[in-house]
Design an enzyme around this catalytic site. Structure first.
Site, PDB file in Angstrom:
ATOM      1  CD  GLU B  61      -1.888  -2.334   1.497  1.00 10.30           C
ATOM      2  OE1 GLU B  61      -0.741  -2.630   1.913  1.00 10.30           O
ATOM      3  OE2 GLU B  61      -2.807  -3.166   1.413  1.00 10.30           O
ATOM      4  CG  HIS B 130      -8.845  -7.006   8.509  1.00  8.56           C
ATOM      5  ND1 HIS B 130      -7.710  -7.239   9.240  1.00  8.56           N
ATOM      6  CD2 HIS B 130      -8.607  -7.551   7.290  1.00  8.56           C
ATOM      7  CE1 HIS B 130      -6.833  -7.885   8.502  1.00  8.56           C
ATOM      8  NE2 HIS B 130      -7.341  -8.090   7.316  1.00  8.56           N
TER       9      HIS B 130
END
Lengths: 376, 327
Positions: B61, B130
């Site tokens: 990322e 998450h």
């Protein structure tokens, strides 16, 4: 463990024949490199003085000792090629063609600075000369370098329907080798076949930490790039002729193949990491060894031995540069500070909304747009 | 004319239409191409636009968001898909230090017209790592815009505006809404960034929310209506710029306000809205602004705990009753 790098940082073999390309260049070109390096040196000496005089604030990192790297690599580029670097960026800005007055005014925090005094020493930007910063966080510019290469390739191929024809240079220090961003950027550059050259200005120290104290395989960092499928080489960065000689074919190859490359550019910073660094981690004797290989003296001697310049010519050049930098400082001094009413809330968003007043380009762009044009 | 489509397909239409219209727009992220999108948002786009414009990236990322920012500096308009905004934390430096500051630090020379989008907030029992709501963390940073649509039509119209926007836009979706079906116009339309919408008119209490909890508010408003409390539900739609005017206008009418925000309570957008409402409606309020947030704990896994953790309809009802002295 030794806290210093020792005196063999530049001891590695350089491919022969040395300076095969530069020997064919005219002395006008090589003399202009001497001038560029002397300009950076003088600019940085005066920067240090201005910092001591508190005209410049914040963090300030000077390029003294490393001039041959910026000048030699950028000479191998075309104007349309993007360049991005870290926070020791004054030399790149000047070598790329920024007028020293905008660079100095930026450090003075004046409206005439290349970024209106909003960036400072570590954040030099120049759209006309395709300089995409000046980035203050170690390694942060390495994904940006991949992105500039991705972007030029995308524009050339998808939008212009042609073939990729630009090369991005992304400079980093050896300290950035240990950042995650660097490894992610190299993986992406190798994977996506991006036309970017990562140039590690390996001066042996990340701040006060010698490279072997912070980095594995410190003597052969090229292996890190090879691990990502990227071709890599070492270059003696203390000799501008050698830098150009090695960089020009590399730039040509990356332009042709579109594949990335990596350079372990061995160099040495003669001063501290920043203005507040007493350099206790390395002995004076070590510094003297590298100072004896001063890149400016080296090129001066070569040019003198070729008869391209004589002692009087060299002195005249020095005087001309001193005047140029003095004028830049005068210009910076005379440039007003940005006013909060005008500038505090400007350039936050392109769109004006709420307290934000939209964006305008700096004086530098307005003054240079007509004279240079953007060929990117 | 409208038809009924899923939220994910509304996003897909927005990206596809903008990519047809403007070659500078491209999509990159994990599993966006060959896999057809981890959540099928980019379904079919590789086939239409090819691998140069729909770009699969490794799980990297920091690297690929930084790469997109570099491309945006050249004037391209990348759309970065984060499978989850939870994964954006490892890309904090590029998305917070580069994208929103580039224009300012370069003195107006280089903008960053990027859209970063993905799932935000609790999915279904994904656990703490998450389930991030990044509104509270990121809305603090000047230089970017933050959009958080709750309905398919808004998702499409706002994403198209985000892609055309010259400034960086953080676009917060919800995994729990991707399959939500609703009417979406057939003809082309844009929804401007920075405009809230009154989802349900009411007279007794203003409920302000954005993103998935707007649905919790509508559920709560139904129940409260049966008790005789009429709630006006405002869907903020964007957090930066915040349409405080629409909120203030409603509060001046109802004299009560409850803010519902899926962030944790401390230093959150909900806290900011409450502060702004207190300042702007000081003489109009008949009680302090009520606030419903996710519980101030890491997101739990167990279903019973996760349901109670969320700013659910029951907790909203309790807050409205308390705020309007109906408890």
């Amino acid at each position: 463990m030794q806290t210093a790098i020792g005196t063999d940082h530049l001891d590695f073999s350089v491919p022969e024949p040395r300076n095969a390309l530069t020997s064919k260049l005219g002395s006008d070109t090589t003399t202009s490199w001497l001038r560029d390096m002397m300009l950076i040196r003088e600019f940085e000496v005066r920067t240090m003085q201005a910092y001591q005089d508190r005209k410049i604030g914040g963090f300030c990192h000077v390029y003294i000792g490393q001039e041959a790297v910026a000048v030699g690599t950028i000479a191998a580029l075309e104007k349309k090629d993007p360049l991005v670097t870290a926070y020791r960026d004054h030399g790149h800005a000047l070598a790329r063609g920024m007028d020293p007055k905008y660079c100095m005014a930026e450090m003075y925090g004046r409206i005439g600075g290349c970024a209106k005094g909003k960036g400072g020493s570590m954040h030099m930007f120049d759209r006309i000369n395709n300089l995409y910063g000046g980035h203050g966080i170690v390694g942060a510019q390495t994904p940006l370098g991949a992105g500039l290469a991705f972007g030029t390739k995308y524009i050339d191929e998808v939008i212009e329907k042609g073939r990729s024809n630009r090369v991005t240079l992304c400079f980093l220090g050896d300290g950035a080798l240990n950042q995650g961003a660097f490894h992610e950027a190299l993986n992406l550059a190798g994977l996506l076949e991006l036309p970017v050259i990562y140039i590690v200005e390996n001066n042996g120290y990340s701040m006060g930490t010698a490279i072997h104290r912070g980095t594995t395989m410190a003597d052969s960092i090229c292996e890190k790039a090879r691990g990502y499928g990227i071709r890599a080489c070492e270059i003696d960065g203390m000799d501008v002729l050698n830098v150009y000689d090695a960089m020009k074919p590399l730039v040509d190859e990356v332009r042709e193949t579109g594949r990335p490359a990596f350079v372990d550019m061995r160099t040495y910073r003669f001063k501290g990491h920043s203005m507040s660094d007493p350099r206790k981690y390395r002995p004076r004797e070590e510094e003297e060894v590298y100072e004896s290989g001063d890149p400016i003296a080296k090129l001066r001697d070569t040019l003198m031995s070729q008869g391209a310049i004589d002692d009087a010519g060299f002195k005249a050049l020095g005087k001309e540069i001193r005047l140029e930098v003095r004028d830049a400082m005068k210009w910076a001094e005379a440039s007003p500070a940005p006013t909060p009413e005008e500038e505090l809330y400007r350039d936050v968003y392109v769109e004006a909304w709420g307290p934000y007043t939209g964006t305008t380009e700096p004086q530098m762009i307005k003054e240079c747009e007509g004279t240079h044009g953007q060929d990117g | 004319m409208t038809r009924t489509i899923e939220y994910r397909d509304a996003l897909n239409e927005a990206m596809s239409e903008e990519m047809r219209r403007d070659e500078r727009v491209f999509l990159l992220g994990e599993e966006v191409a060959e896999y057809d999108g981890a959540y099928k948002v980019s379904r079919g786009m590789l086939q239409e636009f090819g691998p140069k414009r729909v770009v699969d990236t490794p799980i990297s990322e920091s690297g690929f968001s930084g790469m997109a920012i570099g491309a945006a500096m050249l004037g391209l308009r990348p759309i970065v898909e984060f499978m989850s905004w939870s994964f954006s934390l490892v890309a904090a430096d590029p998305i917070l230090n580069n994208a929103p500051k580039m224009l300012y630090m370069s003195g107006g020379q280089f903008g960053c017209p990027i859209v970063i989008r993905g799932n935000d907030g609790a999915g279904g029992q994904l656990g703490s790592t998450h389930s991030w709501c990044v509104e509270g963390l990121y809305a603090n940073v000047p230089g970017m815009k933050m959009v958080i649509p709750a309905f398919p039509a808004d998702a499409k119209g706002l994403l198209k505006s985000a892609i055309r926007d010259d400034d960086p836009v953080f676009f917060l979706e919800s995994e729990r809404l991707l399959a939500y079906k609703d009417e979406v116009p057939e003809e082309e339309y844009l929804i401007p960034i920075g405009k809230a919408l009154v989802r349900r008119p009411g007279t007794d209490c203003t409920l302000v929310s954005f993103g998935r909890p707007v649905h919790f508010c509508l559920e709560a408003a139904e129940e409260l209506a049966r008790e005789g409390i009429s709630c006006e539900v405002i869907d903020g739609r964007t957090i930066r710029p915040l349409d405080i005017d629409t909120i203030v206008q409603s509060v001046k009418k109802t004299n009560y306000c409850v803010v519902v925000d899926q962030s944790w309570p401390f230093a959150s957008p909900g806290a900011e809205i409450a502060a702004q409402v207190h300042a702007a409606c000081f003489d109009d309020l008949d009680n302090a602004v009520g606030r419903v947030h996710s519980a101030d704990v890491p997101t739990p896994y167990a279903s019973e705990l996760e349901q109670e953790y969320l700013p659910n309809a029951r907790r909203i009802c309790e807050a409205v009753r308390a705020t309007t002295y109906n408890a």
